[in-house]
Design an enzyme around this catalytic site. Structure first.
Site, PDB file in Angstrom:
ATOM      1  N   HIS A  20      -9.260  -6.019   1.278  1.00 58.45           N
ATOM      2  CA  HIS A  20     -10.598  -6.173   1.882  1.00 58.45           C
ATOM      3  C   HIS A  20     -11.527  -6.975   0.954  1.00 58.45           C
ATOM      4  CE1 HIS A  20      -8.708  -3.234   4.434  1.00 58.45           C
ATOM      5  NE2 HIS A  20      -8.569  -2.428   3.404  1.00 58.45           N
ATOM      6  N   GLU A  48     -13.950   1.354  -0.237  1.00 58.43           N
ATOM      7  CA  GLU A  48     -12.576   1.020  -0.621  1.00 58.43           C
ATOM      8  C   GLU A  48     -12.500  -0.360  -1.276  1.00 58.43           C
ATOM      9  OE1 GLU A  48      -9.710   0.537   2.537  1.00 58.43           O
ATOM     10  OE2 GLU A  48      -8.230  -0.154   1.072  1.00 58.43           O
ATOM     11  N   HIS A  62      -4.857  -0.741  -2.302  1.00 57.29           N
ATOM     12  CA  HIS A  62      -5.743  -0.157  -1.286  1.00 57.29           C
ATOM     13  C   HIS A  62      -5.935   1.327  -1.566  1.00 57.29           C
ATOM     14  CE1 HIS A  62      -5.662  -3.297   2.031  1.00 57.29           C
ATOM     15  NE2 HIS A  62      -4.754  -3.773   1.191  1.00 57.29           N
ATOM     16  N   GLU A  85      -1.274   2.516  -1.372  1.00 52.38           N
ATOM     17  CA  GLU A  85      -2.472   3.259  -0.973  1.00 52.38           C
ATOM     18  C   GLU A  85      -2.714   4.294  -2.067  1.00 52.38           C
ATOM     19  OE1 GLU A  85      -4.402   2.586   1.551  1.00 52.38           O
ATOM     20  OE2 GLU A  85      -3.217   1.908   3.294  1.00 52.38           O
TER      21      GLU A  85
HETATM   22 ZN   LIG Z   1      -7.293  -0.895   2.792  1.00 49.71          ZN
END
Ligand SMILES: [Zn+2]
Length: 214
Positions: free
Chosen positions: A8, A46, A101, A178
């Site tokens: 992102h 995030e 992430h 993640e």
């Molecule tokens: Zn993400």
């Protein structure tokens, strides 16, 4: 060369048209250029977490003699689109590429996930190398990160996927990590603390080195 891909970007939220544009996902599919990512209940984002961790991993790897490219060099821009993130690793002929992430899962869910493409355009040799990277990262994450394998998705922290463009389109060993669930209070506390981020970054750097040493 190692490619780190902090997921992102800080400008995505205010640039909906750009990030909703469809781009190739691989194998004839399309998906949105990027998304805004998730955040903790207190607003910790995030994209910021991902970028903070990526910088720590970069510094650690460079100190240990590796060259590193990031797919974005600030936390205020837009994108790049997920297919471009893959292309950056491919054109660098990266020895390993890792997308960084954090998840936005159910509040009761916690732990890390290692996402791998079920199929990547690089073919079976790249798919098996990516799996070896995931196995190396599983070892270092379990020992060093402060997180346990996810208790709410995947299997023992591993999660094969067919919808992640950045993994489908890779021609180099690549996984997506993640780093816990930002919707879970204990994972978020770790993500928000400098010491927690340092532990996760060290686990990523050590996982890459462990993979390269195989
Ligand atoms: Zn993400």
């Amino acid at each position: 060369m190692i490619v780190l891909d902090p997921g992102h970007n800080g400008g995505n939220e205010s640039h909906a048209a750009e990030i909703n544009e469809l781009v190739p996902q691989g194998f004839g599919q399309e998906k949105a250029c990027d998304t805004t990512g998730t955040n903790g209940d207190d607003g910790y984002s995030e994209h910021q977490f991902n970028f903070q961790v990526a910088l720590l991993v970069q510094a650690d790897l460079e100190q240990r003699g590796l060259r590193v490219i990031l797919t974005r060099n600030n936390d205020s821009g837009v994108g790049p689109c997920v297919n471009i993130r893959a292309a950056i690793g491919n054109s660098a002929h990266a020895a390993a590429a890792v997308s960084i992430h954090a998840d936005g899962g159910p509040a009761g869910g916690h732990g890390y996930q290692l996402l791998e493409a079920q199929q990547s355009v690089g073919g079976s040799s790249v798919e098996s190398a990516s799996h070896r990277l995931a196995v190396a990262m599983h070892a270092t994450f379990s020992q060093e990160s402060g997180l346990t394998p996810s208790n709410y998705v995947g299997s023992d922290g591993y999660e094969p996927r067919d919808d992640i463009a950045g993994l489908n389109l890779t021609t180099v060993p690549k996984i997506l990590v993640e780093c816990g669930n930002m919707r879970n209070a204990s994972d978020l506390a770790l993500e928000e603390s400098a010491s927690g981020r340092a532990r996760m970054a060290r686990a990523i750097a050590d996982g890459i080195l462990r993979f390269l040493g195989q």
